[in-house]
Scaffold this active site. Structure first.
Site, PDB file in Angstrom:
ATOM      1  N   GLY A 116     -10.652   9.927   5.170  1.00  0.00           N
ATOM      2  CA  GLY A 116     -11.725   8.942   5.021  1.00  0.00           C
ATOM      3  C   GLY A 116     -12.962   9.422   4.291  1.00  0.00           C
ATOM      4  N   ASP A 132       0.035   1.845  -8.165  1.00  0.00           N
ATOM      5  CA  ASP A 132      -1.062   2.473  -8.921  1.00  0.00           C
ATOM      6  C   ASP A 132      -1.206   1.891 -10.334  1.00  0.00           C
ATOM      7  OD1 ASP A 132      -1.791   4.117  -6.747  1.00  0.00           O
ATOM      8  OD2 ASP A 132      -0.242   5.554  -7.268  1.00  0.00           O
ATOM      9  N   ILE A 171       2.634   1.518   1.021  1.00  0.00           N
ATOM     10  CA  ILE A 171       2.767   0.531  -0.056  1.00  0.00           C
ATOM     11  C   ILE A 171       2.597  -0.844   0.573  1.00  0.00           C
ATOM     12  CG2 ILE A 171       4.385  -0.492  -1.706  1.00  0.00           C
ATOM     13  CD1 ILE A 171       5.288   2.316  -2.337  1.00  0.00           C
ATOM     14  N   ASN A 189     -13.569   9.014   1.106  1.00  0.00           N
ATOM     15  CA  ASN A 189     -14.009   7.916   0.228  1.00  0.00           C
ATOM     16  C   ASN A 189     -14.655   6.794   1.046  1.00  0.00           C
ATOM     17  OD1 ASN A 189     -13.430   8.281  -2.727  1.00  0.00           O
ATOM     18  ND2 ASN A 189     -11.483   8.953  -1.835  1.00  0.00           N
ATOM     19  N   HIS A 199      -7.490   6.182  -7.127  1.00  0.00           N
ATOM     20  CA  HIS A 199      -6.336   7.066  -7.296  1.00  0.00           C
ATOM     21  C   HIS A 199      -6.810   8.347  -7.978  1.00  0.00           C
ATOM     22  CE1 HIS A 199      -2.120   8.106  -7.710  1.00  0.00           C
ATOM     23  NE2 HIS A 199      -2.386   8.481  -8.949  1.00  0.00           N
ATOM     24  N   ASN A 241      -8.350  -0.147  -5.621  1.00  0.00           N
ATOM     25  CA  ASN A 241      -7.800   1.114  -5.135  1.00  0.00           C
ATOM     26  C   ASN A 241      -8.460   2.259  -5.884  1.00  0.00           C
ATOM     27  OD1 ASN A 241      -5.885   2.900  -3.833  1.00  0.00           O
ATOM     28  ND2 ASN A 241      -4.758   2.987  -5.762  1.00  0.00           N
TER      29      ASN A 241
HETATM   30  C1  GAR Z   1      -8.069  10.483  -2.235  1.00  0.00           C
HETATM   31  O1  GAR Z   1      -7.969  11.577  -3.110  1.00  0.00           O
HETATM   32  C2  GAR Z   1      -7.494   9.226  -2.877  1.00  0.00           C
HETATM   33  O2  GAR Z   1      -7.750   9.149  -4.251  1.00  0.00           O
HETATM   34  C3  GAR Z   1      -6.013   9.427  -2.614  1.00  0.00           C
HETATM   35  O3  GAR Z   1      -5.948   9.923  -1.303  1.00  0.00           O
HETATM   36  C4  GAR Z   1      -7.130  10.665  -1.032  1.00  0.00           C
HETATM   37  C5  GAR Z   1      -7.745  10.119   0.233  1.00  0.00           C
HETATM   38  O4  GAR Z   1      -8.822  10.910   0.649  1.00  0.00           O
HETATM   39  N1  GAR Z   1      -5.304   8.197  -2.768  1.00  0.00           N
HETATM   40  C6  GAR Z   1      -4.087   8.112  -3.278  1.00  0.00           C
HETATM   41  O5  GAR Z   1      -3.442   9.075  -3.655  1.00  0.00           O
HETATM   42  C7  GAR Z   1      -3.524   6.697  -3.354  1.00  0.00           C
HETATM   43  N2  GAR Z   1      -2.514   6.601  -4.362  1.00  0.00           N
HETATM   44  P1  GAR Z   1      -9.877  10.365   1.686  1.00  0.00           P
HETATM   45  O6  GAR Z   1      -9.079   9.852   2.888  1.00  0.00           O
HETATM   46  O7  GAR Z   1     -10.701  11.570   2.048  1.00  0.00           O
HETATM   47  O8  GAR Z   1     -10.668   9.279   1.012  1.00  0.00           O
END
Ligand code: GAR
Length: 213
Positions: free
Chosen positions: A13, A146, A93, A15, A110, A108
């Site tokens: 979490g 994606d 997904i 982000n 990525h 989203n």
């Molecule tokens: C982040 O790097 C995000 O971009 C990636 O998972 C991580 C989550 O981190 N998402 C993907 O790969 C989706 N395709 P977080 O839980 O610390 O935000």
């Protein structure tokens, strides 16, 4: 009135935290109405609770199929009057039915410069391909994994001694800037979808400022 966000998470979490921090600024045009996690042990839920946000868990294992799982998430988002759904490290997904229902209101983040390296093991594949630059992408979600119109991207160098972890960490700092910036642009009505791409009204210079996106 601020744009009401629903943030979907599965884990750490960070982000989500970047969005929480952004929403605390008095002039930020969005607020988090609901945080949804598919895992009850997601660390991001603690961050949300610390910030006093409403949270809910929808465990994919409680549903017979992806459609039923997505329908339950949809119900909870609508109950919270969510206007924009932000996937933030949501690692399931999502059924096409949900993507269609929230079309142009579902974004989203990525950790690659899409369309390069969609899917999983992103940093391993970037290093194996020998790319010199990687980064992150915030995009509207379309049914293919994606994919969808790109809102913002931010690039970082790939260094000779990088491991997947060091590269991921460098990109993550950019993610934390890009995601709140993209949400702000949408909330201010500055993002128009034009077929497979977006056009941004950049009157405020977000795209050209030295530290942004
Ligand atoms: C982040 O790097 C995000 O971009 C990636 O998972 C991580 C989550 O981190 N998402 C993907 O790969 C989706 N395709 P977080 O839980 O610390 O935000």
């Amino acid at each position: 009135m601020t744009l009401r966000l629903g943030v979907l998470i599965s884990g750490r979490g960070s982000n989500l935290q970047a969005l929480i921090d952004a929403c605390e600024a008095p002039d930020y045009p969005a607020s988090i109405a609901l945080v949804v996690s598919n895992r009850s042990d997601a660390a991001g839920l603690d961050r949300a609770e610390q910030a006093g946000l409403k949270t809910t868990v929808v465990d994919h294992r409680d549903f017979g199929d992806a459609q039923a799982f997505a329908r339950e998430i949809d119900t909870r988002l609508r109950e919270a009057n969510v206007q924009l759904v932000c996937l933030a490290g949501f690692m399931r997904i999502i059924a096409n039915e949900f993507v269609d229902a929230w079309a142009d209101r579902l974004i989203n983040i990525h950790p690659s410069l899409l369309p390069a390296f969609p899917g999983l093991k992103v940093h391993e594949r970037a290093l194996a391909a020998g790319v010199r630059i990687s980064g992150c992408t915030v995009h509207f979600v379309r049914p293919e994994v994606d994919s969808g119109p790109i809102i913002l991207q931010s690039a970082v160098p790939v260094l000779p001694k990088d491991t997947p972890d060091t590269l991921a960490a460098r990109i993550l700092t950019k993610e934390h800037q890009c995601y709140p910036n993209a949400v702000r642009l949408i909330a201010e009505g500055r993002v128009k979808i034009d077929g497979d791409r977006t056009v941004i009204d950049d009157e405020k210079g977000y795209l050209t400022a030295a530290d942004c996106p």
